[in-house]
Design an enzyme around this catalytic site. Sequence first.
Site, PDB file in Angstrom:
ATOM      1  N   GLN A 126      10.265  31.152  25.817  1.00 53.49           N
ATOM      2  CA  GLN A 126       9.780  29.905  25.233  1.00 53.49           C
ATOM      3  C   GLN A 126       8.424  30.076  24.553  1.00 53.49           C
ATOM      4  OE1 GLN A 126      11.317  27.036  25.053  1.00 53.49           O
ATOM      5  NE2 GLN A 126      13.000  27.179  26.508  1.00 53.49           N
ATOM      6  N   THR A 174       5.549  36.969  30.124  1.00 59.97           N
ATOM      7  CA  THR A 174       6.700  37.167  30.991  1.00 59.97           C
ATOM      8  C   THR A 174       6.606  36.264  32.215  1.00 59.97           C
ATOM      9  OG1 THR A 174       5.702  38.860  32.400  1.00 59.97           O
ATOM     10  CG2 THR A 174       6.656  39.595  30.316  1.00 59.97           C
ATOM     11  N   ARG A 207       1.306  35.235  34.034  1.00 62.55           N
ATOM     12  CA  ARG A 207       1.024  35.156  35.461  1.00 62.55           C
ATOM     13  C   ARG A 207       0.044  36.263  35.810  1.00 62.55           C
ATOM     14  NH1 ARG A 207       2.598  30.694  35.177  1.00 62.55           N
ATOM     15  NH2 ARG A 207       4.283  29.678  36.350  1.00 62.55           N
ATOM     16  N   GLU A 236      -5.211  33.639  42.551  1.00 60.55           N
ATOM     17  CA  GLU A 236      -5.737  32.305  42.257  1.00 60.55           C
ATOM     18  C   GLU A 236      -5.580  31.393  43.483  1.00 60.55           C
ATOM     19  OE1 GLU A 236      -3.712  30.649  38.901  1.00 60.55           O
ATOM     20  OE2 GLU A 236      -4.176  32.321  37.589  1.00 60.55           O
ATOM     21  N   HIS A 253      -6.625  29.374  34.167  1.00 62.16           N
ATOM     22  CA  HIS A 253      -5.189  29.059  34.115  1.00 62.16           C
ATOM     23  C   HIS A 253      -4.957  27.707  33.438  1.00 62.16           C
ATOM     24  CE1 HIS A 253      -1.119  29.803  36.351  1.00 62.16           C
ATOM     25  NE2 HIS A 253      -0.933  29.302  35.146  1.00 62.16           N
ATOM     26  N   TYR A 257      -2.474  23.862  29.293  1.00 63.43           N
ATOM     27  CA  TYR A 257      -2.921  22.567  29.792  1.00 63.43           C
ATOM     28  C   TYR A 257      -3.185  21.551  28.692  1.00 63.43           C
ATOM     29  CZ  TYR A 257      -3.435  22.315  34.849  1.00 63.43           C
ATOM     30  OH  TYR A 257      -3.196  22.169  36.190  1.00 63.43           O
TER      31      TYR A 257
END
EC number: 1.1.1.290
Length: 380
Positions: A126, A174, A207, A236, A253, A257
């Site tokens: 995506q 990924t 990630r 995290e 991260h 957002y």
Amino acid sequence: MRIVADENIPLLDAFFAHFGEIHRLPGRAIDRAAVANADILLVRSVTPVTRELLEGSPVRFVGTCTIGTDHLDLDGFQQAGIQWASAPGCNARGVVDYVLGSLLTLAEIEGVDLAQRTYGVVGAGQVGGRLVDVLKALGWNVLVCDPPRKSAEGGDFVSLDEILQRCDVISLHTPLSKAGASATWHLLDETRLRQLRQGAWLINASRGAVVDNTALHDVLHEREDLQAVLDVWEGEPQVNVALADLCVLGTPHIAGYSLDGRQRGTAQIYQALCAFLGQPAVIKLDDLLPKPWLAQVSLDASSDPVWALNMLCRGVYDPRRDDADFRRSLTGDTASQRLAFDALRKHYPPRREIEGLKVRLEGESGGLAQLVRALGAVLV
């Protein structure tokens, strides 16, 4: 019906209040006691939803308002007969905006011509797929590594080793998986990190554990020619501060957002829950999104593509603000840093996407129209 939900999921009341009582909790505080009487569980990526968490609970549906599913025990759900849903692609445009903003910032810092670099995109789902479309619309040289898609489709995908050997910029997109032929945990380990080309840029907005953070610290410490942009971190909300100090850009991260992406994720889970309950999905996201503060941009169709990209991207996002906020949060003791990491995400200011822009091209559009479409913006 009782719903337990991460308190940071946007538009909770707008989409879910009519289903029943909503019990809000910090995502990292959702435990067995919290779900003991829940019918529906709504989470984000910070909440591991395991078989142990749900054991003995009446939970029938788990929805994660995020693109990834590595925090969900999907095998356990299947065995327990629990329906689940994620929000694939919900924040993909926001992540692409983040990567493009990072590239523009790096080019400014390094004084390089982005058009002269070779780009490697690892993971063409995506997010990665959309990024590839933009880079190709710019006319840039792009190599793509995606072993699962290569197995399923064939095509012009290349190996990770070829990406490392040939690419000046590597962007990781990924999922995180520890098992199988396409496992991605520490995909870039010390051996592979040491294969990076002279002057390479590494961007990770997927990630944290896709990259061995300890090894990356060591390699960056030894090689001043390399540049890294990290939005995700192993462990995290704890961050390797020494590694962050070596990154040209670091963020907590938040690549995906964007306001649009976060609310889109909630809407997708609402639609999935309606389908699970056999109810019509009557609430529409378009009725809830605020009007963007920058709604339309006019460009000369003969403009340089990189200049046009800079105008469109900077109009909605500049990662340097997030980098500055993030670095200010890395002071104090470990506990303070962990709290600050989550606080930056919880109180993240509204950010829109390029996709929400309307773009008017003056004159013959030519290749610039292709770029605008690849960015998801609307030509008017």
